[in-house]
Write a protein that holds these residues in place. Sequence first.
Motif, PDB file in Angstrom:
ATOM      1  N   ILE A 158      42.473  36.452  51.800  1.00 50.35           N
ATOM      2  CA  ILE A 158      42.691  37.818  52.277  1.00 50.35           C
ATOM      3  C   ILE A 158      44.024  38.364  51.764  1.00 50.35           C
ATOM      4  CG2 ILE A 158      43.059  39.222  54.337  1.00 50.35           C
ATOM      5  CD1 ILE A 158      41.100  37.381  55.799  1.00 50.35           C
ATOM      6  N   SER A 159      45.079  37.502  51.830  1.00 49.27           N
ATOM      7  CA  SER A 159      46.399  37.939  51.363  1.00 49.27           C
ATOM      8  C   SER A 159      46.384  38.219  49.870  1.00 49.27           C
ATOM      9  CB  SER A 159      47.449  36.864  51.682  1.00 49.27           C
ATOM     10  OG  SER A 159      47.513  36.628  53.071  1.00 49.27           O
ATOM     11  N   SER A 160      45.693  37.359  49.113  1.00 53.96           N
ATOM     12  CA  SER A 160      45.628  37.567  47.658  1.00 53.96           C
ATOM     13  C   SER A 160      44.905  38.864  47.327  1.00 53.96           C
ATOM     14  CB  SER A 160      44.923  36.381  46.999  1.00 53.96           C
ATOM     15  OG  SER A 160      45.621  35.183  47.232  1.00 53.96           O
ATOM     16  N   TYR A 161      43.823  39.134  48.057  1.00 52.09           N
ATOM     17  CA  TYR A 161      43.077  40.371  47.816  1.00 52.09           C
ATOM     18  C   TYR A 161      43.962  41.582  48.107  1.00 52.09           C
ATOM     19  CZ  TYR A 161      39.257  43.750  47.942  1.00 52.09           C
ATOM     20  OH  TYR A 161      38.447  44.822  47.697  1.00 52.09           O
ATOM     21  N   TRP A 162      44.733  41.481  49.193  1.00 49.11           N
ATOM     22  CA  TRP A 162      45.603  42.602  49.578  1.00 49.11           C
ATOM     23  C   TRP A 162      46.766  42.753  48.590  1.00 49.11           C
ATOM     24  CZ3 TRP A 162      50.705  42.389  51.802  1.00 49.11           C
ATOM     25  CH2 TRP A 162      51.180  43.627  52.235  1.00 49.11           C
ATOM     26  N   LEU A 163      47.364  41.603  48.223  1.00 52.83           N
ATOM     27  CA  LEU A 163      48.509  41.669  47.315  1.00 52.83           C
ATOM     28  C   LEU A 163      48.095  42.113  45.917  1.00 52.83           C
ATOM     29  CD1 LEU A 163      50.446  38.445  48.362  1.00 52.83           C
ATOM     30  CD2 LEU A 163      51.128  40.813  48.765  1.00 52.83           C
ATOM     31  N   TRP A 164      46.879  41.739  45.503  1.00 52.45           N
ATOM     32  CA  TRP A 164      46.411  42.185  44.188  1.00 52.45           C
ATOM     33  C   TRP A 164      46.350  43.709  44.148  1.00 52.45           C
ATOM     34  CZ3 TRP A 164      44.413  39.070  40.025  1.00 52.45           C
ATOM     35  CH2 TRP A 164      43.878  39.803  38.971  1.00 52.45           C
ATOM     36  N   MET A 181      41.844  31.694  45.289  1.00 48.47           N
ATOM     37  CA  MET A 181      42.983  31.459  46.177  1.00 48.47           C
ATOM     38  C   MET A 181      42.529  31.006  47.552  1.00 48.47           C
ATOM     39  SD  MET A 181      45.542  31.822  44.297  1.00 48.47           S
ATOM     40  CE  MET A 181      46.783  31.653  45.575  1.00 48.47           C
ATOM     41  N   ALA A 182      41.356  31.493  47.982  1.00 51.27           N
ATOM     42  CA  ALA A 182      40.822  31.050  49.273  1.00 51.27           C
ATOM     43  C   ALA A 182      40.392  29.593  49.211  1.00 51.27           C
ATOM     44  CB  ALA A 182      39.645  31.938  49.680  1.00 51.27           C
ATOM     45  N   MET A 183      39.838  29.178  48.067  1.00 52.99           N
ATOM     46  CA  MET A 183      39.367  27.804  47.931  1.00 52.99           C
ATOM     47  C   MET A 183      40.501  26.831  47.612  1.00 52.99           C
ATOM     48  SD  MET A 183      36.180  27.811  48.574  1.00 52.99           S
ATOM     49  CE  MET A 183      35.797  26.158  47.988  1.00 52.99           C
ATOM     50  N   LEU A 191      37.718  45.124  40.055  1.00 58.75           N
ATOM     51  CA  LEU A 191      37.334  44.678  41.395  1.00 58.75           C
ATOM     52  C   LEU A 191      36.728  43.277  41.345  1.00 58.75           C
ATOM     53  CD1 LEU A 191      36.955  45.198  44.402  1.00 58.75           C
ATOM     54  CD2 LEU A 191      34.774  46.321  43.869  1.00 58.75           C
ATOM     55  N   LEU A 192      35.904  43.024  40.305  1.00 57.40           N
ATOM     56  CA  LEU A 192      35.288  41.703  40.176  1.00 57.40           C
ATOM     57  C   LEU A 192      36.352  40.643  39.948  1.00 57.40           C
ATOM     58  CD1 LEU A 192      32.800  39.911  39.967  1.00 57.40           C
ATOM     59  CD2 LEU A 192      32.664  40.495  37.534  1.00 57.40           C
ATOM     60  N   VAL A 193      37.298  40.923  39.064  1.00 51.97           N
ATOM     61  CA  VAL A 193      38.377  39.968  38.811  1.00 51.97           C
ATOM     62  C   VAL A 193      39.204  39.749  40.073  1.00 51.97           C
ATOM     63  CG1 VAL A 193      40.495  39.571  37.506  1.00 51.97           C
ATOM     64  CG2 VAL A 193      38.477  40.496  36.365  1.00 51.97           C
ATOM     65  N   ARG A 194      39.448  40.836  40.782  1.00 52.39           N
ATOM     66  CA  ARG A 194      40.215  40.737  42.026  1.00 52.39           C
ATOM     67  C   ARG A 194      39.498  39.868  43.046  1.00 52.39           C
ATOM     68  NH1 ARG A 194      41.796  46.110  45.594  1.00 52.39           N
ATOM     69  NH2 ARG A 194      42.900  45.044  47.311  1.00 52.39           N
ATOM     70  N   LEU A 195      38.171  40.063  43.169  1.00 48.52           N
ATOM     71  CA  LEU A 195      37.396  39.267  44.112  1.00 48.52           C
ATOM     72  C   LEU A 195      37.365  37.794  43.697  1.00 48.52           C
ATOM     73  CD1 LEU A 195      34.391  41.679  44.786  1.00 48.52           C
ATOM     74  CD2 LEU A 195      36.174  41.028  46.420  1.00 48.52           C
ATOM     75  N   LEU A 196      37.190  37.540  42.392  1.00 49.51           N
ATOM     76  CA  LEU A 196      37.154  36.155  41.911  1.00 49.51           C
ATOM     77  C   LEU A 196      38.501  35.471  42.140  1.00 49.51           C
ATOM     78  CD1 LEU A 196      35.135  36.512  38.573  1.00 49.51           C
ATOM     79  CD2 LEU A 196      34.364  35.483  40.727  1.00 49.51           C
ATOM     80  N   PHE A 197      39.573  36.191  41.852  1.00 43.00           N
ATOM     81  CA  PHE A 197      40.894  35.614  42.075  1.00 43.00           C
ATOM     82  C   PHE A 197      41.119  35.314  43.558  1.00 43.00           C
ATOM     83  CE2 PHE A 197      45.418  36.159  43.085  1.00 43.00           C
ATOM     84  CZ  PHE A 197      45.955  35.192  42.256  1.00 43.00           C
TER      85      PHE A 197
END
Length: 526
Positions: free
Chosen positions: A249-255, A21-23, A11-17
Motif C-alpha cells: 500500500i505504501s509503495s503504491y501511494w509513494l509511487w 513490494m507487498a510480497m 498504472l500497470l508498472v505501478r501495480l506490479l511494483f
Amino acid sequence: MLLSNKARRRLLVRLLFSLVMAMLPLTVGGAIVYWQTLASLQREARHAASEAERLVDVMLANAVGAARTTIAYSAGDCLSAEPILRQQVAIVPFVRSLNLTRDERIFCTSLYGPFDRPVDVPSYSEGRLLLMAGNEVTPTTSLLVNRMVDGRFGVLATIDGRYVTSVLQLVDLRSELQLQVGGRWLDEEGNVHLGPPEALPLGHASVPSDRFPFSVIGGFKAGEQWRYMREDSWPLLLGLSLLGVLSGISSYWLWGRAGTPTRELERALHAGEFVPYLQPLVDGASGRWVGAEVLMRWKHRSEGLVSPDLFIPMAERCGLIVPMTRSLLNQLALGLGPHAGLLGQGFHLGVNISAEHCRGNSLINDCADFLGAFAPGSLSLMLELTEREMIEASEGIRDLFEQLRALGVTLAIDDFGTGQSRLTYLGEFQVDALKIDKIFVASIGTDSLMRHILDSIVELSAKLDLLVIAEGIETPAQRDYLLGHGVECLQGYLFAKPMPLADFIAGLRAGRCEQAGEAPFGKGDA
C-alpha cells in the motif's frame, strides 16, 4: 489514445511494483524463517539423538555390570549358576535375561536353566553387540544383546527392546529416531530392519556411542518443516504478511508521489533554478584566491534555497544529474568566461561529477565546451570524484580520464579519508589532488586520533606528490595547524562562504586573486 495507453502502462508498472513490494517482506522473511526452521530441526534432531544415545549407553552399562558379576560362573555348572543369573535379572535394571557361554555355546540361561545352543558370533557387531527381532520367548519383541568374553567363557546379557523403543519414542516426540547396530537398525515402532537405515531427509544427525558399537540416528520426514513453521512461526508469518500489505500500500501511494518530485526537478532544470555557488580556495599564507569549488544550489521559486542533500540524490536516481551538471557548467562558462582575465595564475575550478556522467563521451564534450569559453591557460578544470555513486575502474573509464587529462582537466578525490572507495580511487586512477574532509579538520585541537589520521593523509599526499586541499576551515587555529604541516590550499568559512556567481565575480574585481583580504567568518556547512 496514446496518452491513455501510457497512463495504463504506468498504472500497470505501478501495480506490479506495489505487488512485488507487498510480497518482498513475506518472501524474504519467509526464507529466513524457513532457514531458521531447518537449522532448528537440525539442532533438535542432534540433541534428541545425543540424549537417546546416552540413555542406551546407560542400559548397556547395566548389562555389562550384570555380565561382570556372573561371568565367573561360566566355569562351573549351570545348577550352581542359575540362582545368581536370576538374581541379577531381578535386581539389575533393563536386563531381561543372562546366558552363560562356554566355547561359544550357550549352556545355561536365566530363563530355562541348562541349555545348549551355539553362539552366532559373526552376527555380533565388533563381536560385542547384537540387535535381534525376537527369540523363542518373545518372537515379536526386539532384543539388544551385549556379549562379554573372557577366554573360553562368556556372558550374553539381553536388554528388552521395548526399553529401547520407549527411549526412541519419548526422548523427543517430534523427531524420528533410529538405533543402528552393525547392518541392522531399530525404528520407533520396535521393528528390526536389515540393511542401511531409512533416509531422514531433514535434520539428519548420526550420534555414535563412545563405549558400544551402535549409533542413534535422528531427523525428520520430508515436509515436516512446513508443519513446524505453521505451528511455531505462524505469529511471525502473520506479522510479515501484514508488513507486506502495508509495504504494498505504501509503495503504491509513494509511487504516485514519486512522479511529483521528478517532474518538479525537470521543471526547475528548464526554468534555470539550479545555479552555481562558488566557495573560494585560498592560499593559507597570503589569503589569495587560487581556486573555487562549484556547488549546485536550487533557488526554488517558492521555497527559496533548497539544500543539495535533498535534491542531488534524487537527481542521480531519476537520471537528471548529468543535464543539471551540464547546465551548471554552461552558466559558469557564460558568466565567468568574460572575466577570465581576473583569475590569477593557476586558478582552478572544482566540479563534482557523477558515475552517470562518465558513461559515453558526454563528459569529454562538456569539459571541452566549458574550457573553450576561456582563454587557453587562464583556468584549470578539476573534476572531483565523490562516493555518492561509485565509479568502477574499467578500460573505458581509464581511457575517458586519459582523454580528459589531454584536455588539461585534473582529477581530485573529494572528502578523502571518509570511505574505503576513496582509497580505491587512489589506486585505480591517476589523481592530482586530495580534498581532506572537514571532519578531520574539525578534530584539530579536540581529537588526537582523527588528527593523526589527518597527518597521515598529508604525509601520504606529499609522498605521492599530490595537491592537498583542506575543507571546512573555521578557526585561525585550524588554519595555522594546516599551514604548519604544509597544507597551503584551504577552503572554509574562515575565508569565505559559498557565494552566487555575481558575488564571486565582484570578489575577483576586488583583487582577491592578487592580494589577501578580510574574509567573513561564520558557522555552517561548507
